[in-house]
Structure formats: structure tokens, C-alpha cells
Design an enzyme around this catalytic site. Structure first.
Site, short mmCIF file in Angstrom:
data_model
loop_
_atom_site.label_atom_id
_atom_site.label_comp_id
_atom_site.label_asym_id
_atom_site.label_seq_id
_atom_site.Cartn_x
_atom_site.Cartn_y
_atom_site.Cartn_z
N GLY A 11 0.79 -1.23 0.00
CA GLY A 11 0.00 0.00 0.00
C GLY A 11 0.82 1.28 0.00
CG ASN A 13 1.60 3.21 -5.77
OD1 ASN A 13 1.94 4.20 -6.40
ND2 ASN A 13 2.23 2.05 -5.85
CG MET A 89 -1.78 -8.59 -6.17
SD MET A 89 -0.88 -7.78 -7.52
CE MET A 89 -0.11 -9.20 -8.26
NE ARG A 90 -8.93 -11.84 -5.54
CZ ARG A 90 -8.81 -13.09 -5.89
NH1 ARG A 90 -9.32 -13.54 -7.02
NH2 ARG A 90 -8.19 -13.93 -5.11
CG HIS A 108 2.17 -2.11 -15.58
ND1 HIS A 108 1.87 -3.34 -15.03
CD2 HIS A 108 3.21 -2.31 -16.41
CE1 HIS A 108 2.69 -4.25 -15.53
NE2 HIS A 108 3.53 -3.65 -16.37
CB THR A 140 -9.95 -1.48 -21.37
OG1 THR A 140 -8.60 -1.89 -21.61
CG2 THR A 140 -10.07 0.01 -21.60
CG ASP A 144 -1.03 -4.62 -17.06
OD1 ASP A 144 -1.66 -4.02 -16.18
OD2 ASP A 144 -0.27 -5.57 -16.83
CD GLU A 173 4.71 2.01 -8.89
OE1 GLU A 173 4.30 1.18 -9.68
OE2 GLU A 173 4.86 1.75 -7.66
C1 GRF Z 1 3.17 -1.13 -7.60
O1 GRF Z 1 4.47 -1.35 -8.09
C2 GRF Z 1 2.20 -0.95 -8.73
O2 GRF Z 1 2.77 -0.41 -9.88
C3 GRF Z 1 1.75 -2.36 -9.01
O3 GRF Z 1 1.72 -2.98 -7.74
C4 GRF Z 1 2.63 -2.34 -6.86
C5 GRF Z 1 1.88 -1.98 -5.61
O4 GRF Z 1 2.72 -1.54 -4.58
N1 GRF Z 1 0.49 -2.37 -9.71
P1 GRF Z 1 2.11 -0.88 -3.27
O5 GRF Z 1 1.18 -1.91 -2.64
O6 GRF Z 1 1.39 0.36 -3.66
O7 GRF Z 1 3.28 -0.60 -2.38
#
Ligand code: GRF
Length: 199
Positions: A11, A13, A89-90, A108, A140, A144, A173
Site C-alpha cells: 500500500g 501507493n 492483484m485481481r 503499472h 479496460t 494493462d 509511482e
Molecule cells: C506497484 O508497483 C504498482 O505499480 C503495481 O503494484 C505495486 C503496488 O505496490 N500495480 P504498493 O502496494 O502500492 O506498495
């Protein structure tokens, strides 16, 4: 605008989005954090920030349709206008995606369309790219592959390891995702076919 953030992992992000919102850089409410696993650190971050959480585990449902219906019900209740996937992750079904058409973003850790899939950083590093990077795109039905909103590159040096590259990518990110979210919130993203115009 009300935002829901979907997570399955650390988490970081989500944290960057929370911090940006607190600083006033994202002018919207983070109303809900949705997870598919009860023990991910993203849920702790949400709780620390006082954001309601919803954990929906697929193993408790016979069909994907029912699993997603449970999530959709909560999104409706919170009047969610934007779904932000942040390490969720789904794969969402076509049905789910069409319920929030052009209102779901994903990040991504590679320069799409290169290195799609769950191991973007590792795949790019092992391939030997000199420029890696990050992509924020609309979701979509194809994984990706939705219209690209923002991209940012990260140089790969000979001293880099997969770990140092991952660190640099995550740092990028955390800057890029809040910017893309705020552009969406401001209504500045216009999808024209495969392209996204920033108006
Ligand atoms: C990130 O690298 C994002 O690009 C990918 O999954 C990762 C998530 O990391 N889709 P976090 O859980 O936000 O640390």
C-alpha cells in the site's frame, strides 16, 4: 468526488495518495479502501488514516459475479466516482469494468505496452532495458492495455540491481499516481480512442 482505492499489498501507493489528498493536491474524498486479503499492510495504512475499509475475499464466494457484486454494493453506497487500483492483484470482470466505464485507473511499474503482467520490474530489468518506468492508464477488459494517461521513465544504470530499480520505480509511482488522479478529479482527461488528451 468520492474515490475508492483497491489494494492487495504493502500500500505504498495508497499512502502516497492519502498524503497527497491531505496536502490538498488531490481534491477529492478517499471514501473506501477495498482489499481482497485481510492481512495486507494497505489496510493498516487506511485505518491509520481513518479511512473505512472493506475486505472481500474471493474464496468466500462461489462465483466471481457474487464476489464483485459485494464490492459493487459498497461502491454504490459510498457513491464512488473513481476507482483507483493500487497493487490490487485481481482481474476485474468485463461486467465490473463496464459498471465503472472510464472510471477505473491502474498503475503499472513499466513503460506499457512493454512488460505487462505481474512482474513488470523484474521482466524489464532482466531484459536489459536502459529506460524503465511507470504507466498510469485507464482500465479496460484487456490487462494493462487501456488508454495511457501519464508515463514517466526511470534510467537503469549498470550499478542497478532489481532492488534499486524497484525503489526508483516506486518513488516515481508515488509522484505520478496522485497527479493522474487529480487530473481525473478535475475532469481534465478526455479519452479519444486509444489516446488520452489532457485538456
Ligand atoms: C506497484 O508497483 C504498482 O505499480 C503495481 O503494484 C505495486 C503496488 O505496490 N500495480 P504498493 O502496494 O502500492 O506498495
Amino acid at each position: 468526488m468520492n474515490i475508492a482505492v483497491f489494494c492487495s499489498g504493502n500500500g505504498t501507493n495508497l499512502q502516497a495518495i492519502i498524503d497527497s489528498q491531505k496536502k490538498g493536491h488531490i481534491k477529492a474524498d478517499i471514501r473506501l479502501v477495498v482489499s481482497d486479503t485481510p492481512d495486507c499492510h494497505a489496510l493498516v495504512r487506511a485505518k491509520n488514516a481513518g479511512i473505512p475499509t472493506l475486505t472481500v475475499e474471493s474464496r468466500n464466494f462461489k462465483a466471481k459475479k457474487d464476489f464483485e457484486a459485494e464490492i459493487l454494493k459498497a461502491l454504490k453506497k459510498e457513491n464512488i466516482g473513481l476507482i483507483v487500483l493500487a497493487g490490487y492483484m485481481r482481474i476485474l470482470s468485463e461486467n465490473f469494468i463496464s459498471a465503472y466505464k472510464d472510471k477505473i485507473l491502474n498503475i503499472h511499474p513499466a513503460l506499457l505496452p512493454s512488460f505487462k503482467g505481474a512482474h513488470g520490474i523484474k521482466d524489464a530489468f532482466e531484459y536489459g532495458v536502459k529506460l524503465a518506468g511507470v504507466t498510469v492508464h485507464f482500465v479496460t477488459k484487456d490487462m494493462d492495455a487501456g488508454p495511457i494517461i501519464l508515463q514517466s521513465s526511470v534510467k537503469v544504470t549498470e550499478d542497478d540491481t532489481e532492488e534499486t530499480l524497484a525503489e526508483a520505480i516506486h518513488e516515481e509511482e508515488h509522484k505520478l499516481y496522485p497527479r493522474a488522479i487529480q487530473l481525473f478529479v478535475e475532469g481534465k482527461l478526455k479519452i479519444e480512442g486509444r489516446k488520452v488528451k489532457i485538456i
